[in-house]
Scaffold this active site. Structure first.
Site, PDB file in Angstrom:
ATOM      1  N   GLU A   1       0.818  -1.212   0.000  1.00 13.64           N
ATOM      2  CA  GLU A   1       0.000   0.000   0.000  1.00 13.64           C
ATOM      3  C   GLU A   1       0.856   1.269   0.000  1.00 13.64           C
ATOM      4  O   GLU A   1       1.214   1.781   1.052  1.00 13.64           O
ATOM      5  CB  GLU A   1      -0.937   0.032   1.214  1.00 13.64           C
ATOM      6  CG  GLU A   1      -1.824   1.264   1.256  1.00 13.64           C
ATOM      7  CD  GLU A   1      -2.758   1.318   2.456  1.00 13.64           C
ATOM      8  OE1 GLU A   1      -3.505   2.308   2.577  1.00 13.64           O
ATOM      9  OE2 GLU A   1      -2.732   0.385   3.282  1.00 13.64           O
TER      10      GLU A   1
ATOM     11  N   LYS B   1      -2.534  -2.009  -3.122  1.00 14.19           N
ATOM     12  CA  LYS B   1      -3.570  -1.148  -2.549  1.00 14.19           C
ATOM     13  C   LYS B   1      -3.154   0.304  -2.759  1.00 14.19           C
ATOM     14  O   LYS B   1      -2.490   0.902  -1.920  1.00 14.19           O
ATOM     15  CB  LYS B   1      -3.770  -1.445  -1.068  1.00 14.19           C
ATOM     16  CG  LYS B   1      -4.872  -0.600  -0.421  1.00 14.19           C
ATOM     17  CD  LYS B   1      -5.171  -1.034   1.008  1.00 14.19           C
ATOM     18  CE  LYS B   1      -6.238  -0.141   1.631  1.00 14.19           C
ATOM     19  NZ  LYS B   1      -6.650  -0.589   2.983  1.00 14.19           N
TER      20      LYS B   1
END
Length: 342
Positions: A179, A221
């Protein structure tokens, strides 16, 4: 391919199954305190446990949620009947995961820039989380757009940390969610966000390759490509979708099985509507899904308000919001569905 590699790839694919996405319930204790304060509820361990039990025991949640990211405290907690939360989720066909980073720290020598902490002792913690039932992990990097930011040093430092984390996760048999979040805060244009997001993603995948991370057993992500929250020139959903997909196609290898967008500072409806717009541009080399925290939990907290009598209403709010995002996975969400679900 080894048995472990096959298992990780299977898990990664399960997390981006059609019509489903990930519930991010990995708020740290301070963050959870802020969320609860917003509904006038004091944050205590029993209160946090009760709220998480409400989420995880929602009937029908597995129809729209493929996985749940847990916090260290949460993966150790149990339901009133004694079952560990990870076991409850698995029984519902939902994959338990775990946030493993330790939050951000100032990047020495670089004002207003941060790097994510938590690599020390991570190998041992990964092994423990596997024993507690986790099957995937998450590590968040944070990058801010501003005057001469992010610097190349900040991008490289965070990409390196993400790659080291991902390699350790796969060593332990966990699917790493990578992420790298480019924050919405600021006055920057959507074009500037696109430029920075592309630079960050290219650096991340360069470092993942250097650390021999198997991309087929990972998920990304990222942020959507958005103008800064204080920018006067906000893009509509279609423009966001086009910009976001342009960046992803230039920077993310096709070997990655899925992209699970974060909601960031978007409202519940914005996150869903923009995910829907992105999914109206098939075909793409990856599944395009969601890993939302606030955009899924906001309606639940408001409906619950800390009262056990509101439990059924709060769970209904969660299923409704999850179903709307499930529709967005197919590009079949419509704004009028908000009124009918309410």
């Amino acid at each position: 391919m080894t048995t472990t590699q096959h298992s990780m790839e299977h898990t990664a694919q399960a997390l981006v199954a059609s019509g489903k996405g990930i519930l991010a319930a990995d708020e740290s204790t301070p963050t959870m305190a802020k969320r609860l304060a917003g509904i006038g509820v004091e944050s205590t361990e029993p209160t946090r446990r009760a709220y998480r039990e409400l989420l995880f025991t929602t009937e029908g949640l597995g129809d729209y949620i493929s996985g749940v990211i847990l916090f260290d405290e949460t993966i150790r907690q149990r339901c009133d009947d004694g079952r560990p939360f990870a076991e409850v989720l698995s029984a519902a066909g939902i994959v338990p995961g775990i946030k493993v980073d330790a939050g951000t720290k100032p990047l020495a020598g670089f004002a207003d820039e941060v790097v994510t902490d938590g690599l020390d002792g991570l190998r041992g913690r990964m092994e423990e989380y596997v024993s507690l039932g986790a099957r995937f992990a998450k590590w968040r990097a944070v990058l801010r757009i501003g005057d001469n930011r992010p610097t190349a040093t900040c991008i490289e430092a965070n990409a390196h940390a993400l790659a080291r984390y991902a390699a350790l996760a796969q060593e332990a048999g966990l699917v790493p969610i990578v992420e790298p979040e480019v924050l919405m805060d600021g006055t920057h244009s959507v074009e500037r966000c696109a430029e920075v997001t592309a630079d960050v993603l290219r650096a991340v995948y360069d470092h993942l390759a250097r650390h021999r991370v198997r991309l087929e057993a990972t998920l990304l992500k990222p942020n959507m490509v958005l103008a800064g929250t204080d920018s006067p020139d906000q893009a509509d959903d279609e423009a966001v979708a086009v910009r976001t997909l342009e960046v992803l196609r230039r920077a993310v290898p096709a070997a990655v099985p899925g992209i699970v967008f974060l909601s960031g500072g978007q409202t519940d409806e914005q996150a869903t509507s923009r995910l829907d717009a992105i999914n109206r541009h098939p075909p793409q080399p990856w599944e395009l899904s969601f890993s939302f925290g606030r955009a899924l939990q906001g309606p639940v907290l408001r409906a619950w308000a800390g009262e056990d009598a509101n439990r059924a209403a709060a769970q209904a709010a969660l299923v409704n919001r999850a179903a709307l995002n499930g529709a967005a996975r197919y590009g079949s969400y419509r704004p009028e569905m908000e009124a009918s679900s309410a």
